[in-house]
Design an enzyme around this catalytic site. Structure first.
Site, PDB file in Angstrom:
ATOM      1  N   ASN A  72       0.842  -1.125   0.112  1.00 10.28           N
ATOM      2  CA  ASN A  72       0.112   0.090  -0.005  1.00 10.28           C
ATOM      3  C   ASN A  72       1.010   1.310  -0.055  1.00 10.28           C
ATOM      4  O   ASN A  72       0.349   2.324  -0.069  1.00 10.28           O
ATOM      5  CB  ASN A  72      -0.892  -0.089   1.210  1.00 10.28           C
ATOM      6  CG  ASN A  72      -1.871  -0.900   0.827  1.00 10.28           C
ATOM      7  OD1 ASN A  72      -2.256  -1.552  -0.139  1.00 10.28           O
ATOM      8  ND2 ASN A  72      -2.835  -1.256   1.980  1.00 10.28           N
ATOM      9  N   ARG A 448      -2.054 -10.919  -4.996  1.00  6.72           N
ATOM     10  CA  ARG A 448      -2.147  -9.532  -4.953  1.00  6.72           C
ATOM     11  C   ARG A 448      -1.403  -8.825  -4.139  1.00  6.72           C
ATOM     12  O   ARG A 448      -0.783  -7.530  -4.458  1.00  6.72           O
ATOM     13  CB  ARG A 448      -3.571  -8.934  -5.235  1.00  6.72           C
ATOM     14  CG  ARG A 448      -4.340  -9.673  -6.306  1.00  6.72           C
ATOM     15  CD  ARG A 448      -5.806  -9.138  -6.392  1.00  6.72           C
ATOM     16  NE  ARG A 448      -5.733  -7.607  -5.954  1.00  6.72           N
ATOM     17  CZ  ARG A 448      -6.511  -6.971  -5.258  1.00  6.72           C
ATOM     18  NH1 ARG A 448      -7.704  -7.420  -4.919  1.00  6.72           N
ATOM     19  NH2 ARG A 448      -6.528  -5.605  -4.870  1.00  6.72           N
TER      20      ARG A 448
HETATM   21  N1  EPU Z   1     -14.402   6.559   2.005  1.00  2.00           N
HETATM   22  C1  EPU Z   1     -15.505   7.212   1.734  1.00  2.00           C
HETATM   23  N2  EPU Z   1     -15.299   8.188   0.800  1.00  2.00           N
HETATM   24  C2  EPU Z   1     -14.333   8.158  -0.151  1.00  2.00           C
HETATM   25  C3  EPU Z   1     -13.149   7.362   0.247  1.00  2.00           C
HETATM   26  C4  EPU Z   1     -13.273   6.445   1.365  1.00  2.00           C
HETATM   27  O1  EPU Z   1     -16.631   7.285   2.303  1.00  2.00           O
HETATM   28  O2  EPU Z   1     -13.828   9.095  -1.016  1.00  2.00           O
HETATM   29  C5  EPU Z   1     -14.787   5.487   3.174  1.00  2.00           C
HETATM   30  C6  EPU Z   1     -14.538   3.999   2.568  1.00  2.00           C
HETATM   31  O3  EPU Z   1     -15.739   3.484   2.174  1.00  2.00           O
HETATM   32  C7  EPU Z   1     -14.024   3.463   3.783  1.00  2.00           C
HETATM   33  C8  EPU Z   1     -13.327   4.518   4.547  1.00  2.00           C
HETATM   34  O4  EPU Z   1     -13.569   5.404   3.919  1.00  2.00           O
HETATM   35  O5  EPU Z   1     -15.381   3.143   4.648  1.00  2.00           O
HETATM   36  C9  EPU Z   1     -11.800   4.031   4.376  1.00  2.00           C
HETATM   37  O6  EPU Z   1     -11.410   4.022   3.007  1.00  2.00           O
HETATM   38  P1  EPU Z   1      -9.820   4.355   2.307  1.00  2.00           P
HETATM   39  O7  EPU Z   1     -10.266   5.634   1.247  1.00  2.00           O
HETATM   40  O8  EPU Z   1      -9.210   4.845   3.425  1.00  2.00           O
HETATM   41  O9  EPU Z   1      -9.416   3.143   1.682  1.00  2.00           O
HETATM   42  P2  EPU Z   1      -8.635   3.041   0.543  1.00  2.00           P
HETATM   43  O10 EPU Z   1      -7.761   4.362   0.595  1.00  2.00           O
HETATM   44  O11 EPU Z   1      -9.224   2.849  -0.697  1.00  2.00           O
HETATM   45  C10 EPU Z   1      -6.502   1.907   1.548  1.00  2.00           C
HETATM   46  C11 EPU Z   1      -5.953   0.524   1.440  1.00  2.00           C
HETATM   47  C12 EPU Z   1      -6.911  -0.599   2.144  1.00  2.00           C
HETATM   48  C13 EPU Z   1      -7.303  -0.397   3.278  1.00  2.00           C
HETATM   49  C14 EPU Z   1      -7.951   0.833   3.448  1.00  2.00           C
HETATM   50  C15 EPU Z   1      -8.116   1.209   5.009  1.00  2.00           C
HETATM   51  C16 EPU Z   1      -4.400   0.878  -0.467  1.00  2.00           C
HETATM   52  C17 EPU Z   1      -4.084   0.486  -1.799  1.00  2.00           C
HETATM   53  N3  EPU Z   1      -5.540   0.282  -0.134  1.00  2.00           N
HETATM   54  O12 EPU Z   1      -7.772   2.024   0.627  1.00  2.00           O
HETATM   55  O13 EPU Z   1      -5.971  -1.825   1.796  1.00  2.00           O
HETATM   56  O14 EPU Z   1      -8.023  -1.394   3.874  1.00  2.00           O
HETATM   57  O15 EPU Z   1      -7.036   1.918   3.147  1.00  2.00           O
HETATM   58  O16 EPU Z   1      -6.875   1.312   5.895  1.00  2.00           O
HETATM   59  O17 EPU Z   1      -3.755   1.570   0.158  1.00  2.00           O
HETATM   60  C18 EPU Z   1      -5.722  -4.084   1.325  1.00  2.00           C
HETATM   61  O18 EPU Z   1      -4.403  -3.840   1.355  1.00  2.00           O
HETATM   62  O19 EPU Z   1      -6.294  -5.317   1.465  1.00  2.00           O
HETATM   63  C19 EPU Z   1      -6.721  -2.937   1.595  1.00  2.00           C
HETATM   64  C20 EPU Z   1      -7.964  -2.989   0.903  1.00  2.00           C
END
Ligand code: EPU
Length: 470
Positions: A72, A448
């Site tokens: 990540n 992945r």
């Molecule tokens: N959310 C919103 N609006 C947005 C973006 C997110 O409501 O515009 C919500 C999401 O639905 C969720 C929360 O905010 O409920 C957190 O989501 P976040 O955006 O932080 O997730 P992400 O950035 O898409 C990254 C990691 C994930 C990890 C999450 C939380 C990467 C590539 N992915 O995702 O990793 O679970 O942060 O820590 O960095 C994994 O590695 O298995 C994985 C899923």
């Protein structure tokens, strides 16, 4: 394929027809009438297609395991290399299919990618295209982090947005809100984010949402703000170590970012970024997964090349459960310490307990005496592993975003189906302790995000074997 070319060359190998596409993949996606469809299937199954993992459970793990670079951190850092026309060198890049998907996108966008050694890449984006097509982007939700770099460098882009996934809806409203505050004027057209702006202008904005902040949203806004005019203040920024890693990389390219690692990040815009050489941090989730594997098998495992500070919430929970945990400068050792007792836990953004470890630790609670209440506060639907664990004899009751787990004496082996990355890790962990032979199918999910997990577990003494589907 030559070892030297392992990360960058494998997609090409499929395109050249050197590896057969498994029939089951064709069945799942329909016949490959068109070349681009064929490439899509090849890309999706690249590496390990429909491989299965067989585990003969019951052997305590023992020994040391070296932790790879963080997935990540790597994905946004690779995307950030698009922000300069100078070459960047990135070390400690894990060999993962998500990384290969990202490299395919970078190459499509015009970057030259060369692999200098097993885990070192050189990326040179002299010129960059502004369109990232659906067939490439759909393979990986994290490709949303291309938005920030493309907007920063070109002030315009058309990036297909990925939909939801098995862990639940994946909205990007906070990304768009943050980028629009900088003046991007984003619209959604035919499933794509389209941005066409002039100069970006720094401002104060907030990324707080219903489930806390957003990790990739913070990355996107921070990257766009780096090349905006004036100063941007990001309130309710994500504090995850991977956000800090990206900020450090950008600073090594000449960005002026402060406050990363806290909920308020300040970015002073600069005119241009230069190339840089950088080393990715160790993967805290991979480390946590191996510690849980050691714990559940009543073994004695040391994870090496880690930053113990990043693992605090996980280590606290394992200690409270009754395991002996010893942290060194860059290592953590776990072993049994007498009796264990189930613990309640709830996921939350860093420094809270990570959602990416929920499935693995729930599996540990399945065989720990007592009752454990597991609450998912980041992705309330992230419970795909529960039904498979139940098939192995786990006693779990679900109530919306909470699972009540009653520890049982043992799990029984069964054929199980991986549904997403962390659920797959949980099923492998369950297989390590179950009685009999567990077969985990669809292991492309695990490839992945875990570098050679079966090989690493074997070095710890696990009886685990990958069966290649030809
Ligand atoms: N959310 C919103 N609006 C947005 C973006 C997110 O409501 O515009 C919500 C999401 O639905 C969720 C929360 O905010 O409920 C957190 O989501 P976040 O955006 O932080 O997730 P992400 O950035 O898409 C990254 C990691 C994930 C990890 C999450 C939380 C990467 C590539 N992915 O995702 O990793 O679970 O942060 O820590 O960095 C994994 O590695 O298995 C994985 C899923």
């Amino acid at each position: 394929m030559e070892k030297k070319d392992r990360i960058t060359g494998s997609y090409r190998a499929y395109r050249n027809g050197r590896k057969a596409i498994p029939l089951c993949a064709l069945r799942e996606f329909g016949p490959p009438h068109f070349c681009n469809k064929l490439e899509f299937i090849a890309g999706l199954n690249e590496g390990n297609g429909m491989d299965r993992i067989m585990i003969h459970g019951g052997k305590p793990l023992a020994g040391e395991v070296h932790i790879s670079g963080s997935k990540n951190s790597t994905l946004p850092i690779l995307a950030a290399t698009l922000m300069t026309s100078e070459p960047c060198m990135v070390h400690h890049v894990p060999d993962l299919s998500d990384v290969r998907f990202m490299l395919d996108i970078l190459k499509y966008l015009g970057a030259e990618v060369s692999q200098l050694d097993k885990n070192t890449l050189r990326i040179h984006a002299r010129e960059v295209k502004d369109v990232a097509p659906y067939d490439l982007v759909r393979k990986m939700r994290a490709s949303v982090c291309l938005l920030g770099p493309l907007i920063a460098r070109l002030k315009r882009c058309k990036v297909s947005v990925p939909g939801g996934c098995v862990i639940g809806p994946r909205p990007i409203d906070l990304h768009i809100k943050g980028l629009n505050s900088l003046g991007t004027n984003i619209t959604l057209e035919e499933g794509c984010v389209v941005s066409n702006s002039g100069e970006l202008q720094g401002t104060t904005l907030s990324l707080g949402g219903r489930h806390g902040s957003t990790v990739l949203g913070t990355d996107n806004v921070m990257m766009a703000a780096t090349l905006a005019r004036g100063t941007t203040v990001i309130e309710h920024a994500a504090c995850e170590p991977e956000v800090i890693d990206l900020a450090n990389f950008l600073n090594s390219m000449g960005a002026r970012i402060t406050g990363h690692g806290t909920s308020t990040i300040q970015v002073e815009g600069v005119d241009r970024l230069n190339g840089a050489e950088y080393r990715i941090i160790p993967d805290r989730i991979e480390a946590g997964t191996f510690l849980v594997a050691g714990a559940i098998t009543q073994g004695d495992v040391m994870v090496k090349n880690v930053i113990p500070q990043h693992l605090q919430a996980i280590l606290r929970l394992l200690e409270n459960t009754g395991f002996a945990v010893e942290s060194g400068n860059d290592s953590v050792r776990i072993c049994c310490n007498g009796t264990t007792q189930a613990q309640d836990f709830a996921t939350s953004p860093y420094p809270g307990f990570p959602t990416d470890m929920q499935a693995q630790v729930m599996t540990l609670m399945c065989v720990t005496p007592g009752m454990s209440v597991v609450t998912e506060r980041v992705f309330p639907d992230r419970f795909m592993h529960v039904a498979e664990l139940q098939r192995m004899g786990a006693q779990i009751e679900m109530e919306t975003a909470t699972a009540v787990v009653k520890g049982v004496d043992h799990l029984s082996a069964a054929p199980v189906m991986a549904s997403d990355l962390r659920a797959s890790a949980a099923l492998i962990i369950a297989g390590l302790v179950a009685r009999g032979d567990t077969e985990v199918r669809r292991v492309y999910h695990i490839d992945r995000g875990y570098e050679h997990i079966d090989e690493k577990l074997r070095t710890l003494g696990a009886r685990i074997e990958r069966i290649h589907e030809s």
